[in-house]
Design an enzyme around this catalytic site. Structure first.
Site, PDB file in Angstrom:
ATOM      1  N   ASP A  55       0.825  -1.213   0.000  1.00  0.00           N
ATOM      2  CA  ASP A  55       0.000   0.000   0.000  1.00  0.00           C
ATOM      3  C   ASP A  55       0.861   1.266   0.000  1.00  0.00           C
ATOM      4  OD1 ASP A  55      -2.354   1.418  -0.039  1.00  0.00           O
ATOM      5  OD2 ASP A  55      -2.726   1.240   2.121  1.00  0.00           O
TER       6      ASP A  55
ATOM      7  N   ARG B 102       0.013   7.773  -2.722  1.00  0.00           N
ATOM      8  CA  ARG B 102       0.507   8.876  -1.880  1.00  0.00           C
ATOM      9  C   ARG B 102       1.986   9.137  -2.125  1.00  0.00           C
ATOM     10  NH1 ARG B 102      -1.325   6.331   3.387  1.00  0.00           N
ATOM     11  NH2 ARG B 102      -1.732   4.633   1.934  1.00  0.00           N
ATOM     12  N   TRP B 103       2.742   8.080  -2.330  1.00  0.00           N
ATOM     13  CA  TRP B 103       4.180   8.230  -2.603  1.00  0.00           C
ATOM     14  C   TRP B 103       4.376   9.134  -3.821  1.00  0.00           C
ATOM     15  CZ3 TRP B 103       7.440   6.962  -6.711  1.00  0.00           C
ATOM     16  CH2 TRP B 103       8.807   6.883  -6.424  1.00  0.00           C
TER      17      TRP B 103
ATOM     18  N   HIS C 181       2.616   3.506  -8.912  1.00  0.00           N
ATOM     19  CA  HIS C 181       2.438   2.083  -9.235  1.00  0.00           C
ATOM     20  C   HIS C 181       3.647   1.562 -10.014  1.00  0.00           C
ATOM     21  CE1 HIS C 181      -1.468   2.341  -7.547  1.00  0.00           C
ATOM     22  NE2 HIS C 181      -2.020   3.018  -8.527  1.00  0.00           N
TER      23      HIS C 181
ATOM     24  N   TRP D   4     -11.565  -1.987  -8.276  1.00  0.00           N
ATOM     25  CA  TRP D   4     -12.236  -1.776  -9.566  1.00  0.00           C
ATOM     26  C   TRP D   4     -13.002  -0.451  -9.571  1.00  0.00           C
ATOM     27  CZ3 TRP D   4     -10.675  -4.344 -13.578  1.00  0.00           C
ATOM     28  CH2 TRP D   4     -10.246  -5.665 -13.466  1.00  0.00           C
TER      29      TRP D   4
ATOM     30  N   LEU E 268      10.431 -20.702  -4.508  1.00  0.00           N
ATOM     31  CA  LEU E 268       9.420 -19.823  -3.912  1.00  0.00           C
ATOM     32  C   LEU E 268       8.094 -19.885  -4.674  1.00  0.00           C
ATOM     33  CD1 LEU E 268       8.714 -17.343  -2.000  1.00  0.00           C
ATOM     34  CD2 LEU E 268       9.493 -15.895  -3.866  1.00  0.00           C
TER      35      LEU E 268
ATOM     36  N   ARG F 272       1.795  -4.792   6.272  1.00  0.00           N
ATOM     37  CA  ARG F 272       1.135  -3.753   5.484  1.00  0.00           C
ATOM     38  C   ARG F 272       1.998  -2.499   5.507  1.00  0.00           C
ATOM     39  NH1 ARG F 272      -5.081  -2.181   4.572  1.00  0.00           N
ATOM     40  NH2 ARG F 272      -4.701  -0.544   3.043  1.00  0.00           N
TER      41      ARG F 272
ATOM     42  N   SER G  97      -8.333  -4.541   5.003  1.00  0.00           N
ATOM     43  CA  SER G  97      -8.897  -4.254   3.666  1.00  0.00           C
ATOM     44  C   SER G  97      -9.290  -5.512   2.878  1.00  0.00           C
ATOM     45  CB  SER G  97      -7.916  -3.399   2.852  1.00  0.00           C
ATOM     46  OG  SER G  97      -7.665  -2.178   3.509  1.00  0.00           O
TER      47      SER G  97
ATOM     48  N   GLU H  42       0.944 -13.085  12.563  1.00  0.00           N
ATOM     49  CA  GLU H  42       1.511 -11.925  13.249  1.00  0.00           C
ATOM     50  C   GLU H  42       1.407 -10.752  12.283  1.00  0.00           C
ATOM     51  OE1 GLU H  42       2.553 -11.773  16.375  1.00  0.00           O
ATOM     52  OE2 GLU H  42       2.053 -13.882  16.623  1.00  0.00           O
TER      53      GLU H  42
HETATM   54  C1  IPE Z   1      -5.575  -2.608  -0.325  1.00  0.00           C
HETATM   55  O1  IPE Z   1      -5.179  -1.284  -0.494  1.00  0.00           O
HETATM   56  C2  IPE Z   1      -5.483  -3.344  -1.611  1.00  0.00           C
HETATM   57  C3  IPE Z   1      -4.155  -3.465  -2.172  1.00  0.00           C
HETATM   58  C4  IPE Z   1      -3.027  -3.114  -1.642  1.00  0.00           C
HETATM   59  C5  IPE Z   1      -4.117  -4.097  -3.453  1.00  0.00           C
HETATM   60  P1  IPE Z   1      -6.241  -0.102  -0.649  1.00  0.00           P
HETATM   61  O2  IPE Z   1      -5.447   1.131  -0.750  1.00  0.00           O
HETATM   62  O3  IPE Z   1      -7.165  -0.413  -1.767  1.00  0.00           O
HETATM   63  O4  IPE Z   1      -7.020  -0.205   0.723  1.00  0.00           O
HETATM   64  P2  IPE Z   1      -7.944   0.867   1.471  1.00  0.00           P
HETATM   65  O5  IPE Z   1      -8.996   1.261   0.507  1.00  0.00           O
HETATM   66  O6  IPE Z   1      -7.065   2.017   1.841  1.00  0.00           O
HETATM   67  O7  IPE Z   1      -8.455   0.144   2.667  1.00  0.00           O
HETATM   68  C1  IPE Z   2      -1.447   0.309  -3.375  1.00  0.00           C
HETATM   69  O1  IPE Z   2      -1.261   1.685  -3.402  1.00  0.00           O
HETATM   70  C2  IPE Z   2      -1.677  -0.295  -4.726  1.00  0.00           C
HETATM   71  C3  IPE Z   2      -3.084  -0.628  -4.999  1.00  0.00           C
HETATM   72  C4  IPE Z   2      -4.065  -0.593  -4.146  1.00  0.00           C
HETATM   73  C5  IPE Z   2      -3.390  -1.049  -6.333  1.00  0.00           C
HETATM   74  P1  IPE Z   2      -2.480   2.697  -3.428  1.00  0.00           P
HETATM   75  O2  IPE Z   2      -2.808   2.976  -4.857  1.00  0.00           O
HETATM   76  O3  IPE Z   2      -3.591   2.216  -2.602  1.00  0.00           O
HETATM   77  O4  IPE Z   2      -1.806   3.981  -2.795  1.00  0.00           O
HETATM   78  P2  IPE Z   2      -2.459   4.955  -1.723  1.00  0.00           P
HETATM   79  O5  IPE Z   2      -2.921   4.118  -0.578  1.00  0.00           O
HETATM   80  O6  IPE Z   2      -3.572   5.667  -2.405  1.00  0.00           O
HETATM   81  O7  IPE Z   2      -1.327   5.856  -1.349  1.00  0.00           O
HETATM   82 MG    MG Z   3      -4.023   2.430  -0.630  1.00  0.00          MG
END
Ligand code: IPE
Ligand code: IPE
Ligand code: MG
Length: 265
Positions: free
Chosen positions: A37, A41-42, A54, A86, A148, A205, A213, A224
């Site tokens: 995740d 934001r990064w 991404h 989606w 793996l 996470r 999520s 853990e």
């Molecule tokens: C969870 O991240 C799904 C993935 C990392 C693929 P999200 O960014 O979609 O989760 P929420 O919406 O912040 O809970």
């Molecule tokens: C995780 O990063 C990748 C996916 C959920 C596909 P995010 O796209 O959720 O990034 P943030 O949480 O918005 O920063």
């Molecule tokens: Mg996210």
């Protein structure tokens, strides 16, 4: 005086090696699951588009897969795209799909070189046809590998998975293939998309969010949990090793008392 020129020592390599040496190889988690995740934001923190995040997240995937393989982790599950994802803006969904397919296609030779077997869990029927095709090929091309097991959770959500399992159980009961009286936890496990894998022992996470999520709700019952503020595109094998070292400091009690656990080990 001019400073001496020459290659700059790669400190992250040295750090990661020293962490790796501290890991107790006899107490490794067999299965690590990661919610990758923080890509969006990064990127936004750098004034860039979310897709840029991404794109950089792929580099972390490569690094973490390599890092896990180096210390002989048996199973690594990466949450790459949730059922709920989606609902993101169309350009992000399309961009992510293209990136996923492109990456998987390009990585197959490396997976084979490193004896890594690819698996996919999730509602793959939701993916565009070209993506399904690429995935099927990558799965077939790595099916013989014995190192793996890399499990990509794509279009995955745990509630989707549980509903599917219940439907399949109901259908088998109806067809008299399954006697409801004989249903145990093992039966349910066999109907999950993770039936071939042990439950994760460590769930990581990234990006400072403290939630699951819709990820492996059943399978994480005794995992853990490890949360880090590091955004996924900055996450590297040294961060993975830090998480494993933290895991190895914990006492896993499974409902028993600490005293009972100490007697067993
Ligand atoms: C969870 O991240 C799904 C993935 C990392 C693929 P999200 O960014 O979609 O989760 P929420 O919406 O912040 O809970
Ligand atoms: C995780 O990063 C990748 C996916 C959920 C596909 P995010 O796209 O959720 O990034 P943030 O949480 O918005 O920063
Ligand atoms: Mg996210």
């Amino acid at each position: 005086m001019r400073p001496k020129s020459g290659p700059v020592p790669d400190c992250s390599f040295l750090y990661s090696m020293s962490l790796q040496q501290n890991i107790d190889k006899d107490r490794l988690p067999r299965h690590i699951a990661i919610i990758m995740d923080g890509n969006g934001r990064w990127a936004q923190e750098k004034g860039e588009d979310r897709l840029f995040g991404h794109l950089h997240g792929v580099e972390s995937v490569r690094n973490i897969v390599e890092g896990a393989a180096e210390i002989n982790i048996e199973y690594l599950t990466l949450y790459a795209f949730s059922t709920e994802n989606w609902d993101r803006p169309e350009y992000e969904v399309t961009g992510l799909m293209e990136l996923l397919v492109d990456t998987i296609r390009k990585e197959v030779p490396t997976l084979n070189k490193n004896n890594i077997r690819l698996h996919v869990i999730g509602d793959i029927g939701m993916l565009p046809a070209y993506a399904q095709q690429e995935l099927a090929e990558a799965l077939a091309e790595t099916a013989q590998n014995t190192g793996l097991n890399l499990i990509m959770a794509l279009s995955y959500s745990s509630r989707w998975e549980l509903v599917n399992a219940v439907k399949a159980i109901a259908a088998d009961v109806k067809a008299s293939k399954l006697d409801p009286e004989t249903i145990t936890q093992d039966t349910l496990q066999q109907y999950l998309s993770t039936s071939a894998f042990p439950d994760p022992e460590l769930m990581i996470r990234t990006s400072g969010e403290f939630r699951i999520s819709n990820f492996l709700l059943y399978q994480l019952a005794y995992a853990e949990l490890y949360f880090t503020n590091t955004r996924w595109p900055d996450f590297r094998k040294e961060n993975l090793y830090e998480a494993i070292l933290d895991f190895q400091k914990r006492e896993r009690r499974f409902g028993k008392t600490g005293e009972q656990i100490k007697k067993i080990t």
